[in-house]
Design a protein around this motif. Structure first.
Motif, PDB file in Angstrom:
ATOM      1  N   HIS A 462       0.679  -1.055   0.055  1.00  0.00           N
ATOM      2  CA  HIS A 462      -0.134   0.015  -0.100  1.00  0.00           C
ATOM      3  C   HIS A 462       0.789   1.120   0.005  1.00  0.00           C
ATOM      4  CE1 HIS A 462       0.994  -1.181   4.175  1.00  0.00           C
ATOM      5  NE2 HIS A 462       0.842   0.413   4.479  1.00  0.00           N
ATOM      6  N   ASP A 463       2.279   1.081   0.167  1.00  0.00           N
ATOM      7  CA  ASP A 463       3.061   2.053   0.177  1.00  0.00           C
ATOM      8  C   ASP A 463       4.076   2.177  -1.006  1.00  0.00           C
ATOM      9  OD1 ASP A 463       2.039   3.878   2.690  1.00  0.00           O
ATOM     10  OD2 ASP A 463       3.150   2.480   3.854  1.00  0.00           O
ATOM     11  N   THR A 464       3.958   1.191  -1.677  1.00  0.00           N
ATOM     12  CA  THR A 464       5.098   1.486  -3.022  1.00  0.00           C
ATOM     13  C   THR A 464       4.757   2.702  -4.047  1.00  0.00           C
ATOM     14  OG1 THR A 464       3.609  -0.535  -3.824  1.00  0.00           O
ATOM     15  CG2 THR A 464       5.960  -0.908  -2.878  1.00  0.00           C
ATOM     16  N   LYS A 465       6.009   3.091  -4.126  1.00  0.00           N
ATOM     17  CA  LYS A 465       5.850   4.309  -5.067  1.00  0.00           C
ATOM     18  C   LYS A 465       5.043   3.881  -6.716  1.00  0.00           C
ATOM     19  CE  LYS A 465       7.874   6.764  -2.388  1.00  0.00           C
ATOM     20  NZ  LYS A 465       7.293   7.638  -1.486  1.00  0.00           N
ATOM     21  N   ARG A 466       5.426   2.542  -6.901  1.00  0.00           N
ATOM     22  CA  ARG A 466       4.836   1.904  -8.275  1.00  0.00           C
ATOM     23  C   ARG A 466       4.473   0.481  -8.103  1.00  0.00           C
ATOM     24  NH1 ARG A 466       8.563   5.528  -8.402  1.00  0.00           N
ATOM     25  NH2 ARG A 466       8.410   7.280  -9.782  1.00  0.00           N
ATOM     26  N   SER A 467       3.519  -0.060  -8.627  1.00  0.00           N
ATOM     27  CA  SER A 467       3.490  -1.443  -8.317  1.00  0.00           C
ATOM     28  C   SER A 467       4.347  -2.412  -9.275  1.00  0.00           C
ATOM     29  CB  SER A 467       2.058  -1.714  -9.087  1.00  0.00           C
ATOM     30  OG  SER A 467       2.039  -1.445 -10.265  1.00  0.00           O
ATOM     31  N   GLU A 468       4.375  -3.742  -8.955  1.00  0.00           N
ATOM     32  CA  GLU A 468       5.420  -4.654  -9.433  1.00  0.00           C
ATOM     33  C   GLU A 468       5.383  -4.494 -11.004  1.00  0.00           C
ATOM     34  OE1 GLU A 468       3.507  -8.655  -8.730  1.00  0.00           O
ATOM     35  OE2 GLU A 468       3.488  -7.256  -6.893  1.00  0.00           O
ATOM     36  N   ASP A 469       4.162  -4.374 -11.503  1.00  0.00           N
ATOM     37  CA  ASP A 469       4.427  -4.551 -12.969  1.00  0.00           C
ATOM     38  C   ASP A 469       4.696  -3.190 -13.697  1.00  0.00           C
ATOM     39  OD1 ASP A 469       3.628  -7.221 -13.271  1.00  0.00           O
ATOM     40  OD2 ASP A 469       1.583  -6.584 -12.531  1.00  0.00           O
ATOM     41  N   VAL A 470       4.539  -2.133 -13.066  1.00  0.00           N
ATOM     42  CA  VAL A 470       4.874  -0.750 -13.515  1.00  0.00           C
ATOM     43  C   VAL A 470       6.154  -0.982 -13.491  1.00  0.00           C
ATOM     44  CG1 VAL A 470       5.129   1.763 -13.049  1.00  0.00           C
ATOM     45  CG2 VAL A 470       2.770   0.800 -12.833  1.00  0.00           C
ATOM     46  N   ARG A 471       6.891  -1.416 -12.456  1.00  0.00           N
ATOM     47  CA  ARG A 471       8.503  -1.476 -12.183  1.00  0.00           C
ATOM     48  C   ARG A 471       8.919  -2.640 -13.170  1.00  0.00           C
ATOM     49  NH1 ARG A 471       7.323  -2.125  -7.004  1.00  0.00           N
ATOM     50  NH2 ARG A 471       8.331  -4.095  -6.831  1.00  0.00           N
ATOM     51  N   ALA A 472       8.240  -3.683 -13.501  1.00  0.00           N
ATOM     52  CA  ALA A 472       8.843  -4.621 -14.841  1.00  0.00           C
ATOM     53  C   ALA A 472       8.894  -3.894 -16.042  1.00  0.00           C
ATOM     54  CB  ALA A 472       7.841  -5.670 -14.843  1.00  0.00           C
ATOM     55  N   ARG A 473       7.949  -2.930 -16.409  1.00  0.00           N
ATOM     56  CA  ARG A 473       8.079  -2.013 -17.634  1.00  0.00           C
ATOM     57  C   ARG A 473       9.400  -1.296 -17.556  1.00  0.00           C
ATOM     58  NH1 ARG A 473       1.740  -0.483 -18.635  1.00  0.00           N
ATOM     59  NH2 ARG A 473       1.366  -2.206 -20.345  1.00  0.00           N
ATOM     60  N   ALA A 574       8.709  -6.750 -20.669  1.00  0.00           N
ATOM     61  CA  ALA A 574       8.112  -6.615 -19.221  1.00  0.00           C
ATOM     62  C   ALA A 574       7.431  -7.672 -18.483  1.00  0.00           C
ATOM     63  CB  ALA A 574       7.103  -5.343 -19.284  1.00  0.00           C
ATOM     64  N   ARG A 575       6.682  -8.347 -19.756  1.00  0.00           N
ATOM     65  CA  ARG A 575       5.966  -9.740 -19.097  1.00  0.00           C
ATOM     66  C   ARG A 575       6.970 -10.632 -18.725  1.00  0.00           C
ATOM     67  NH1 ARG A 575       1.651 -13.455 -22.494  1.00  0.00           N
ATOM     68  NH2 ARG A 575       2.382 -15.348 -21.537  1.00  0.00           N
ATOM     69  N   VAL A 576       8.371 -10.643 -19.020  1.00  0.00           N
ATOM     70  CA  VAL A 576       9.316 -11.657 -18.809  1.00  0.00           C
ATOM     71  C   VAL A 576       9.864 -11.396 -17.147  1.00  0.00           C
ATOM     72  CG1 VAL A 576      11.565 -12.604 -19.274  1.00  0.00           C
ATOM     73  CG2 VAL A 576      10.045 -12.141 -21.166  1.00  0.00           C
ATOM     74  N   ASN A 577      10.117 -10.113 -17.199  1.00  0.00           N
ATOM     75  CA  ASN A 577      10.516  -9.385 -15.869  1.00  0.00           C
ATOM     76  C   ASN A 577       9.354  -9.444 -14.850  1.00  0.00           C
ATOM     77  OD1 ASN A 577      12.612  -8.460 -17.139  1.00  0.00           O
ATOM     78  ND2 ASN A 577      11.942  -6.484 -17.292  1.00  0.00           N
TER      79      ASN A 577
END
Length: 733
Positions: A462-473, A574-577
């Protein structure tokens, strides 16, 4: 003492007035099928009625009514999955009206000698407690009026001291809202007042309901919010473990290489250390300098991150922490500046010095190193005196400095510097160091080998600056920095606003695509206020803010098709990441947490964007009928499969690195029973034509990939193992 049994895996739910205990109970069947063992709840005690997060507690004696109260909580616990509760020992809220917090009301009415005054960390030596609520140019005599048994100032209400009638006769004084309060607060948030849980009576009163629920078996574990804010984190956790011998993790932010303090009676952290390591694992170091050059070209900001951090810390110290500096320096100007420089030089959230105890060697090293740096910026003699006071001075100075370190780090780095220096913003996470672009497989293995088996791991919170899939991209940009630079140049030539904001905007527009103008504008509005370069939370500018909204609309309207095309190219990698991150996080040491909705793709930005309602109906349907090769289907398949395999492993199953013949794979085994394999740097892998003849040597025995059903033994060509999915999860037959 017996070590508590950890969960196999948790699932974080964000409770709101619109999503309470009954709604959570309705998900138990789905979450059981997904494979988690525990539901991990956001705070459950009574908070401000409209609160969407619950950290603004108003009453420790009640379970939050808007969620369904204690009866609803007990019904949820009986629905089939054990519960983990998020507790908030550091602070309560100062609500509007103030009568919403009974203990606060009693303290304001009855003053420092009252029982309620013991609850709060108030500086009574400074006189009546300062309450920063007044607007600009307020005429107190005209605007503060009698209202029954109290006083009213717009929506605020304050009690009258018994036998009094005038504002000047009260145990409090109303001051301008920009002025610091007469109490310790959470970071720089005046509406959150610090609690004195170091007092055993206050501990008992604030924990009675939670401890009772644990004794009744309703709650199975705890997440402790912001322990660094407490006067004595170690003592608090020891008392908590004695009264509640359940699995407990602390929201402790560890800067790279820092370890959880020895002696803490908890099972680990809430996982930001693991999150940052996993993120770096999928970032290509080869793109670092090119990305820095592009960032500097577009923003004009220095490439030296340390300079940005120092300037940000000094700014927030000057703007928000004057009261704290006054207390630490006892009114001496030279000592005040020395304390400011010492706080600015601290590289971590706390040094863990305890009054009356021999200072730990690591604490002395941290303070000594910070003092050396601070002495280059102001009077060395004053810095030496400040350091001596911080280490061995009066208890209020030693503790006060410790409690100030976290807020200065949080506001100076998390909420300022990370919005000013962002060559690759997937690295700009809580506890992250954005100038450290990546880790090698060997560095990641070393990190895992020293992890506690019972700590929490996570990819989104709930506190991350960006979700994991945003970071994956975003991680993909480290592999295609030239293409990224060309795209940004094109977009910037068509739509521009503020160079210090635009480059962050383009990164997040691409990484969160598709996104509405409203969501994108809200994100940029918050980012600009956090950066504090043109506007801030205390210095709004309507014209600039209108410009942000216009930029958000024009960027999507004029550049949307081009952004969409670029994102489509990025998504091949990004899907791979995304799948690799998920598999690694679930299978590495620790207790994996799945943040609500992230079992499929989630492209959320900073809160409140990441606390939006989740479409569980869609996820239920996908779980029931997983056919298809979409990113969502693949991520759900990986998540569910990994959770199932993980549930069959012992919590402390040994982590063993596996060697591959190439650099584009991370592989490890757990307990000799499972092997996880994930592709790294997929764009670079594609450029070189794939894995070629590279192989992975499996441990002895026969193995089945639980993602595909294929069986393997011995040495396997990676091209075959990773042919259908970019990850593999094998289990010994």
């Amino acid at each position: 003492m017996t070590v508590p049994t950890p969960p196999a895996a948790t699932y974080r739910l964000q409770l709101t007035p619109a999503f309470g205990f009954a709604d959570a109970a309705g998900l138990v069947g789905y979450l059981t099928e997904l494979g988690v063992s525990h539901i991990y709840l956001s705070p459950i005690l009574q908070a401000d009625p409209g609160s969407l997060h619950g950290y603004d507690v108003t009453d420790h004696s009640r379970i939050r009514a808007e969620f369904g109260g204690e009866a609803g909580l007990r019904a949820l616990a009986a629905a089939g999955l054990p519960l983990i509760a998020d507790i908030v020992p550091n602070h309560m809220t100062v609500p509007v009206p103030e009568s919403g917090n009974r203990r606060l009301w009693e303290m304001l009415r009855d003053g420092p000698g009252s029982a309620a005054a013991r609850w709060f960390d108030v500086d009574w030596e400074a006189g009546p407690v300062a309450l920063p609520v007044l607007g600009e140019g307020t005429d107190v005599a005209a605007e503060v009026v009698a209202d029954g048994d109290g006083l009213r100032y717009h929506d605020h209400r304050f009690p009258l001291r018994p036998g009094s009638s005038q504002l000047a006769e009260q145990h409090y004084r109303l001051v301008p809202w920009r002025q610091g309060p007469g109490y310790r607060r959470f970071f720089d948030v005046n509406s959150l007042i610090g609690l004195r849980v170091e007092d055993p009576e206050i501990f008992d009163a604030t924990h009675e309901v939670i401890l009772g629920l644990i004794a009744d078996g309703v709650i199975d574990g705890l997440r402790v919010d912001h322990p660094d804010g407490l006067a004595d984190p170690r003592g608090y956790l020891a008392r908590l473990r004695e009264r509640a011998p359940v699995w407990t993790v602390a929201e402790k932010i560890l800067i790279d290489g820092e370890r959880l303090p020895s002696g803490w009676a908890c099972d680990g952290t809430t996982g930001y250390d693991a999150l940052n390591m996993v993120t770096r694992l999928f970032v290509d170091p080869a793109g670092s300098q090119s990305l820095i050059d592009t960032f500097v070209k577009h923003t004009g900001v220095t490439q030296d991150y340390d300079v940005v951090v120092y300037e940000a810390k000094k700014q927030v110290l000057a703007q928000f922490f004057g009261v704290e500096l006054d207390r630490l320096s006892r009114g001496e100007p030279s000592l005040r500046e020395a304390m400011a420089e010492l706080l600015a030089a601290m590289p971590v959230y706390r040094a863990y010095l305890v009054p009356g105890e021999e200072p730990p060697a690591e604490s002395l090293r941290l303070i000594g190193s910070a003092a050396e740096l601070a002495a280059t910026r102001t009077d060395p003699d004053a810095v030496r005196r400040a350091a001596e006071l911080v280490v061995g001075g009066p208890p209020e100075t030693v503790v006060g400095f410790q409690q100030a370190c976290g807020p200065v780090m949080a506001k100076g780095v998390e909420d300022t510097a990370l919005y000013r220096w962002y060559p690759l913003s997937c690295l700009n996470e809580v506890g992250g160091e954005p100038d450290r672009f990546s880790v090698t497989a060997e560095e990641f293995h070393a990190f895992c080998l020293r992890m506690s088996p019972n700590t929490m791991t996570t990819l989104s919170t709930h506190d991350t600056k960006r979700s994991e899939d945003v970071r994956a991209r975003l991680a993909v940009l480290s592999e295609i920095p030239g293409e990224w630079a060309e795209a940004v140049a094109e977009w910037s030539a068509r739509v521009s606003f503020d160079p210090r904001l635009d480059y962050l905007a383009w990164q997040n527009l691409m990484a969160a695509w598709p996104i509405s103008v409203e969501r994108f504008g809200d994100y940029l509005f918050k980012a600009a206020r956090e950066a504090k370069t043109s506007i801030s939370w205390i210095a709004p500018d309507p014209a600039y803010e209108a410009g942000i909204r216009d930029f958000a609309a024009r960027a999507i309207e004029e550049c949307g098709p081009s952004v969409a095309a670029f994102t489509e190219r990025v998504d091949r990698y990004a899907r791979v990441n995304s799948l690799g991150q998920k598999l690694v996080q679930i299978m590495m040491p620790g207790v994996p947490d799945v943040y609500q909705g992230t079992e499929t793709t989630d492209f959320s930005l900073v809160d409140p964007d990441n606390r939006r309602p989740v479409d569980f109906a869609y996820r239920r349907s996908l779980l029931a009928d997983p056919a298809g090769d979409s990113w969502d289907a693949a991520k759900l398949h990986v998540t569910r499969t990994a959770l199932a395999v993980r549930s069959r492993l012992a919590p402390g199953a040994p982590y063993v690195p596996l060697t591959t013949t190439g650099e584009h794979v991370i592989a490890f085994s757990r307990g000799g029973r499972a092997v996880a394999v994930a592709t790294r740097h997929p764009a670079g892998l594609a450029r070189r034509g794939g894995f070629g003849a590279e192989t992975l040597a499996l441990p002895s025995g026969r193995w089945t990939c639980r993602l595909t059903g294929e069986r393997y033994t011995g040495r396997i060509p990676l091209a075959h193992l990773l042919g259908r999915y970019p990850v593999a999860l094998l289990e010994r037959d």
